[in-house]
Design an enzyme around this catalytic site. Structure first.
Site, PDB file in Angstrom:
ATOM      1  N   ILE A  47       3.352 107.109  61.774  1.00 24.86           N
ATOM      2  CA  ILE A  47       2.231 107.904  62.285  1.00 24.86           C
ATOM      3  C   ILE A  47       0.911 107.659  61.551  1.00 24.86           C
ATOM      4  O   ILE A  47      -0.106 108.222  61.932  1.00 24.86           O
ATOM      5  CB  ILE A  47       2.566 109.415  62.268  1.00 24.86           C
ATOM      6  CG1 ILE A  47       2.859 109.893  60.856  1.00 24.86           C
ATOM      7  CG2 ILE A  47       3.717 109.716  63.193  1.00 24.86           C
ATOM      8  CD1 ILE A  47       2.997 111.403  60.743  1.00 24.86           C
ATOM      9  N   SER A  48       0.936 106.817  60.515  1.00 25.54           N
ATOM     10  CA  SER A  48      -0.326 106.523  59.827  1.00 25.54           C
ATOM     11  C   SER A  48      -0.471 105.011  59.667  1.00 25.54           C
ATOM     12  O   SER A  48       0.489 104.262  59.791  1.00 25.54           O
ATOM     13  CB  SER A  48      -0.371 107.197  58.452  1.00 25.54           C
ATOM     14  OG  SER A  48       0.313 106.417  57.495  1.00 25.54           O
ATOM     15  N   GLY A  49      -1.674 104.602  59.361  1.00 27.48           N
ATOM     16  CA  GLY A  49      -1.963 103.179  59.217  1.00 27.48           C
ATOM     17  C   GLY A  49      -1.861 102.660  57.799  1.00 27.48           C
ATOM     18  O   GLY A  49      -2.389 101.597  57.490  1.00 27.48           O
ATOM     19  N   SER A  50      -1.166 103.371  56.930  1.00 25.53           N
ATOM     20  CA  SER A  50      -1.130 102.963  55.520  1.00 25.53           C
ATOM     21  C   SER A  50      -0.416 101.631  55.290  1.00 25.53           C
ATOM     22  O   SER A  50      -0.629 100.999  54.261  1.00 25.53           O
ATOM     23  CB  SER A  50      -0.471 104.055  54.670  1.00 25.53           C
ATOM     24  OG  SER A  50       0.901 104.184  55.002  1.00 25.53           O
TER      25      SER A  50
END
Length: 170
Positions: A47-50
């Site tokens: 769910i994140s672009g890390s």
């Protein structure tokens, strides 16, 4: 008139074959997922672009929960719990006697907390782009209702096709 019947029959047989193929694929996919689940392989939506560009937002990470904490090597992508309910997937940048130092590929700094045997979930085996969006949608109320409706329609359609086939035999 006879030609129309032939076209109708061939169209119905094509529809029945497509239905059979889709049903077989669904059953095979369910069997594969069940075997992987038993083997400790779990999917997790990103769910994140890390971890961009290695793992994109909306991907699904396939995590081996039977992976050993002791066998994690530098550059492995691992899943771990941060807090009580947040699952994070980041890269192991170094292994220390106290734990594993991790960092998201897109992040400028290393994660503040070490990954230990207690919060280690597993090693990411691979990721599949875009599938995470579907998984996240199905985990919502609207998604669950939509999935149930599609499944019910598919089953009803199959029953109707099957009934029509039985009537033709008589």
């Amino acid at each position: 008139m006879m030609e129309e019947k032939k076209q109708g029959l061939s169209l119905m047989s094509i529809i029945r074959r497509i239905y059979d193929i889709i049903a077989t694929l669904i059953i095979a996919l369910a069997a594969i997922v069940a075997v992987l689940w038993i083997c400790g392989i779990r999917p997790y939506a990103v769910i994140s672009g890390s971890m961009e560009p290695a793992i994109h937002v909306g991907s699904v990470c396939i995590v081996d929960q039977h992976a050993s904490f002791k066998d994690v090597a530098k550059n492995d992508i691992i899943a771990f719990k941060a807090g009580s309910d947040t699952l994070v997937t980041h890269r192991a940048v170094s292994i220390t006697p106290d734990g594993i130092v991790t960092k998201g590929d897109a992040n400028n700094t290393e994660d503040s907390a070490l990954v230990t045997d207690e919060n280690f979930v597993g090693r990411t085996v691979f990721s599949i782009p875009k599938i995470g969006y579907i998984i996240r949608f199905v985990h919502t109320r609207r998604g669950l209702i939509t999935a149930a409706a599609v499944l019910a329609a598919f089953i009803l359609f199959g029953a109707a096709v099957s009934e029509k086939k039985e009537k033709k035999k008589k």
